[in-house]
Design a protein around this motif. Sequence first.
Motif, PDB file in Angstrom:
ATOM      1  N   LEU A  56       0.982  -1.322  -0.025  1.00 54.57           N
ATOM      2  CA  LEU A  56       0.021   0.064  -0.029  1.00 54.57           C
ATOM      3  C   LEU A  56       0.975   1.224   0.100  1.00 54.57           C
ATOM      4  N   GLU A  57       1.974   1.167   0.905  1.00 59.01           N
ATOM      5  CA  GLU A  57       2.703   2.481   0.989  1.00 59.01           C
ATOM      6  C   GLU A  57       3.470   2.666  -0.601  1.00 59.01           C
ATOM      7  N   GLY A  58       3.920   1.365  -0.971  1.00 56.22           N
ATOM      8  CA  GLY A  58       4.504   1.587  -2.315  1.00 56.22           C
ATOM      9  C   GLY A  58       3.852   2.310  -3.276  1.00 56.22           C
ATOM     10  N   GLU A  59       2.329   1.794  -3.292  1.00 53.93           N
ATOM     11  CA  GLU A  59       1.595   2.416  -4.542  1.00 53.93           C
ATOM     12  C   GLU A  59       1.287   3.763  -4.281  1.00 53.93           C
ATOM     13  N   TYR A  60       1.208   4.126  -3.051  1.00 54.43           N
ATOM     14  CA  TYR A  60       0.929   5.711  -2.648  1.00 54.43           C
ATOM     15  C   TYR A  60       2.151   6.490  -3.048  1.00 54.43           C
ATOM     16  N   LEU A  61       3.449   6.054  -2.877  1.00 49.61           N
ATOM     17  CA  LEU A  61       4.722   6.513  -3.216  1.00 49.61           C
ATOM     18  C   LEU A  61       4.798   6.523  -4.748  1.00 49.61           C
ATOM     19  N   ARG A  62       4.265   5.565  -5.573  1.00 49.04           N
ATOM     20  CA  ARG A  62       4.339   5.572  -7.001  1.00 49.04           C
ATOM     21  C   ARG A  62       3.315   6.598  -7.467  1.00 49.04           C
ATOM     22  N   ARG A  63       2.177   6.705  -6.822  1.00 43.99           N
ATOM     23  CA  ARG A  63       1.192   7.814  -7.565  1.00 43.99           C
ATOM     24  C   ARG A  63       1.772   9.194  -7.104  1.00 43.99           C
ATOM     25  N   HIS A  64       2.630   9.361  -6.157  1.00 44.16           N
ATOM     26  CA  HIS A  64       2.855  10.647  -5.649  1.00 44.16           C
ATOM     27  C   HIS A  64       4.545  10.778  -5.490  1.00 44.16           C
ATOM     28  N   PRO A  65       4.968  10.802  -6.564  1.00 41.98           N
ATOM     29  CA  PRO A  65       6.435  10.591  -6.568  1.00 41.98           C
ATOM     30  C   PRO A  65       7.000  12.190  -6.242  1.00 41.98           C
ATOM     31  N   GLN A  66       6.385  13.153  -6.427  1.00 44.06           N
ATOM     32  CA  GLN A  66       6.849  14.415  -6.059  1.00 44.06           C
ATOM     33  C   GLN A  66       6.249  15.151  -4.687  1.00 44.06           C
ATOM     34  N   ARG A  67       5.777  14.190  -4.029  1.00 48.09           N
ATOM     35  CA  ARG A  67       5.133  14.468  -2.553  1.00 48.09           C
ATOM     36  C   ARG A  67       6.256  15.542  -1.850  1.00 48.09           C
ATOM     37  N   ARG A  68       5.842  16.394  -0.917  1.00 54.15           N
ATOM     38  CA  ARG A  68       6.827  17.163  -0.434  1.00 54.15           C
ATOM     39  C   ARG A  68       6.653  17.011   1.189  1.00 54.15           C
ATOM     40  N   PRO A  69       7.574  16.441   1.650  1.00 56.41           N
ATOM     41  CA  PRO A  69       7.767  16.105   3.089  1.00 56.41           C
ATOM     42  C   PRO A  69       7.648  17.448   3.866  1.00 56.41           C
ATOM     43  N   ALA A  70       7.144  17.439   4.970  1.00 58.30           N
ATOM     44  CA  ALA A  70       6.925  18.538   5.846  1.00 58.30           C
ATOM     45  C   ALA A  70       8.380  18.817   6.316  1.00 58.30           C
ATOM     46  N   ALA A  71       8.606  19.925   6.584  1.00 53.36           N
ATOM     47  CA  ALA A  71       9.888  20.408   7.018  1.00 53.36           C
ATOM     48  C   ALA A  71      10.384  19.839   8.346  1.00 53.36           C
ATOM     49  N   GLY A  72       9.412  19.691   9.234  1.00 52.07           N
ATOM     50  CA  GLY A  72       9.659  18.969  10.501  1.00 52.07           C
ATOM     51  C   GLY A  72      10.010  17.422  10.334  1.00 52.07           C
ATOM     52  N   ARG A  73       9.654  17.034   9.320  1.00 50.84           N
ATOM     53  CA  ARG A  73       9.978  15.607   8.937  1.00 50.84           C
ATOM     54  C   ARG A  73      11.209  15.102   8.338  1.00 50.84           C
ATOM     55  N   THR A  74      12.253  16.042   8.335  1.00 50.29           N
ATOM     56  CA  THR A  74      13.292  15.734   7.622  1.00 50.29           C
ATOM     57  C   THR A  74      14.428  15.901   8.569  1.00 50.29           C
ATOM     58  N   ARG A  75      15.813  15.542   8.284  1.00 46.39           N
ATOM     59  CA  ARG A  75      17.009  15.488   9.417  1.00 46.39           C
ATOM     60  C   ARG A  75      16.987  16.794   9.739  1.00 46.39           C
ATOM     61  N   ALA A  76      17.114  18.003   8.680  1.00 46.90           N
ATOM     62  CA  ALA A  76      17.393  19.211   9.120  1.00 46.90           C
ATOM     63  C   ALA A  76      16.221  19.723  10.228  1.00 46.90           C
ATOM     64  N   GLY A  77      14.978  19.397  10.021  1.00 45.36           N
ATOM     65  CA  GLY A  77      14.139  19.720  10.968  1.00 45.36           C
ATOM     66  C   GLY A  77      14.292  19.128  12.273  1.00 45.36           C
ATOM     67  N   ALA A  78      14.719  17.915  12.314  1.00 40.77           N
ATOM     68  CA  ALA A  78      14.758  17.225  13.425  1.00 40.77           C
ATOM     69  C   ALA A  78      15.832  17.822  14.167  1.00 40.77           C
ATOM     70  N   ARG A  79      16.913  18.134  13.496  1.00 41.13           N
ATOM     71  CA  ARG A  79      18.083  18.943  14.146  1.00 41.13           C
ATOM     72  C   ARG A  79      17.666  20.144  14.880  1.00 41.13           C
ATOM     73  N   ALA A  80      16.862  20.939  14.196  1.00 37.70           N
ATOM     74  CA  ALA A  80      16.298  22.236  14.559  1.00 37.70           C
ATOM     75  C   ALA A  80      15.550  21.942  15.848  1.00 37.70           C
ATOM     76  N   ARG A  81      14.490  20.966  15.834  1.00 44.13           N
ATOM     77  CA  ARG A  81      13.903  20.684  17.074  1.00 44.13           C
ATOM     78  C   ARG A  81      14.708  20.314  18.042  1.00 44.13           C
ATOM     79  N   ALA A  82      15.638  19.417  18.087  1.00 40.69           N
ATOM     80  CA  ALA A  82      16.842  19.232  19.129  1.00 40.69           C
ATOM     81  C   ALA A  82      17.348  20.645  19.776  1.00 40.69           C
ATOM     82  N   ALA A  83      17.760  21.347  18.753  1.00 41.25           N
ATOM     83  CA  ALA A  83      18.515  22.545  19.273  1.00 41.25           C
ATOM     84  C   ALA A  83      17.606  23.477  19.830  1.00 41.25           C
ATOM     85  N   CYS A  84      16.409  23.336  19.783  1.00 38.54           N
ATOM     86  CA  CYS A  84      15.194  24.285  20.720  1.00 38.54           C
ATOM     87  C   CYS A  84      15.115  23.574  21.935  1.00 38.54           C
ATOM     88  N   VAL A  85      15.156  22.377  22.460  1.00 34.13           N
ATOM     89  CA  VAL A  85      15.003  21.723  23.434  1.00 34.13           C
ATOM     90  C   VAL A  85      16.019  22.122  24.715  1.00 34.13           C
TER      91      VAL A  85
END
Length: 80
Positions: free
Chosen positions: A51-80
């Motif tokens: 199911l996840e593979g089919e979703y990704l196949r249909r939406h190859p250009q999906r844009r991850p939320a900024a907070g769900r990237t490595r850079a976003g995780a680092r930014a959250r950690a810096a705020c704690v």
Amino acid sequence: MADYNNGVPPERLDERQLIRELEAIHRTRHETLLYGSSDALRTHSSRMAALEGEYLRRHPQRRPAAGRTRAGARARAACV
């Protein structure tokens, strides 16, 4: 190819059905992991991956939320 005796092949689902199936399988994942048999977990994992593979196949250009990237995780950690 996976065996879908318990479900419609993901490529045959329309968009609404695919999203509904993804929501349902993610909702039941934790319980299957904790309490399901090895066969149930294997089946659940296979279906979820398909199911996840089919979703990704249909939406190859999906844009991850900024907070769900490595850079976003680092930014959250810096705020704690």
